[in-house]
Motif scaffolding. Sequence first.
Motif, PDB file in Angstrom:
ATOM      1  N   ALA A  10      -0.986  -6.605  15.823  1.00  0.00           N
ATOM      2  CA  ALA A  10      -2.030  -5.734  15.287  1.00  0.00           C
ATOM      3  C   ALA A  10      -1.615  -5.131  13.947  1.00  0.00           C
ATOM      4  N   LEU A  11      -0.352  -4.714  13.837  1.00  0.00           N
ATOM      5  CA  LEU A  11       0.130  -4.157  12.577  1.00  0.00           C
ATOM      6  C   LEU A  11       0.099  -5.202  11.465  1.00  0.00           C
ATOM      7  N   TRP A  12       0.530  -6.410  11.777  1.00  0.00           N
ATOM      8  CA  TRP A  12       0.523  -7.461  10.762  1.00  0.00           C
ATOM      9  C   TRP A  12      -0.902  -7.765  10.304  1.00  0.00           C
ATOM     10  N   GLU A  13      -1.840  -7.848  11.217  1.00  0.00           N
ATOM     11  CA  GLU A  13      -3.219  -8.144  10.820  1.00  0.00           C
ATOM     12  C   GLU A  13      -3.808  -7.025   9.968  1.00  0.00           C
ATOM     13  N   GLU A  14      -3.390  -5.795  10.214  1.00  0.00           N
ATOM     14  CA  GLU A  14      -3.845  -4.676   9.387  1.00  0.00           C
ATOM     15  C   GLU A  14      -3.182  -4.697   8.014  1.00  0.00           C
TER      16      GLU A  14
END
Length: 218
Positions: free
Chosen positions: A193-197
């Motif tokens: 989720a952090l990477w996609e953000e």
Amino acid sequence: MTFSLIGRCARTGQLGAAATTSSLAVGARVHAVAPRIGAVLTQHRTDPRLGPRGIALLRSGCSAEETIAALVASTPDHKWRQLAAIDAAGRTAHFHGARVKPASNAAHGRDVVAIGNILSSDEVPAAMAEAFAADPSLPLAERLVRGLEAGEAAGGEYGDVRSASLLVHGDHDFALVDLRVDGDAAPITRLRALWEEYAPLVDAYVVRVIDPDNAIAL
């Protein structure tokens, strides 16, 4: 209880690492990456000094294989260490000490090496390397995260993981991506989720460094 991988993007020359483990702060202890030089993993009874030492060897001109051999030769406690390296040409090497706990294994592919210890299955590293290699057109960070996800899907650690990390370097002497999750019940999911953000912001943060006059507000 750690599984991790280091890889290179042949298109861009980027180098990076991703790791997960049952303890806190995997991103602070397990991997070291230097732009256009290479990357090193140090785990099991982790000695975080070996990462920078390995980078220095790579920078001096040692290949991945020579780097691992030198680290092992210079480390009295190498029986407890699990190590891996990749150099700027994408060559890889690994070492498993005699006291690294099973299940442990390593897998090499084009521009990637994955290692793990205290795994639920010795097939975990192979699943990671295969996922990384599946689509070289993707950003390196995405391929690394997919490697962690594949390792988890293949059984992951013998127990639960609590931290995860993603580190990628490009042409500059600062990280393109440096994301860490600690104390989370599902750290790989949270890292995804952090990477996609963060992914849409990577280029903008580079512009802030090299051309601040043309940087956009974030």
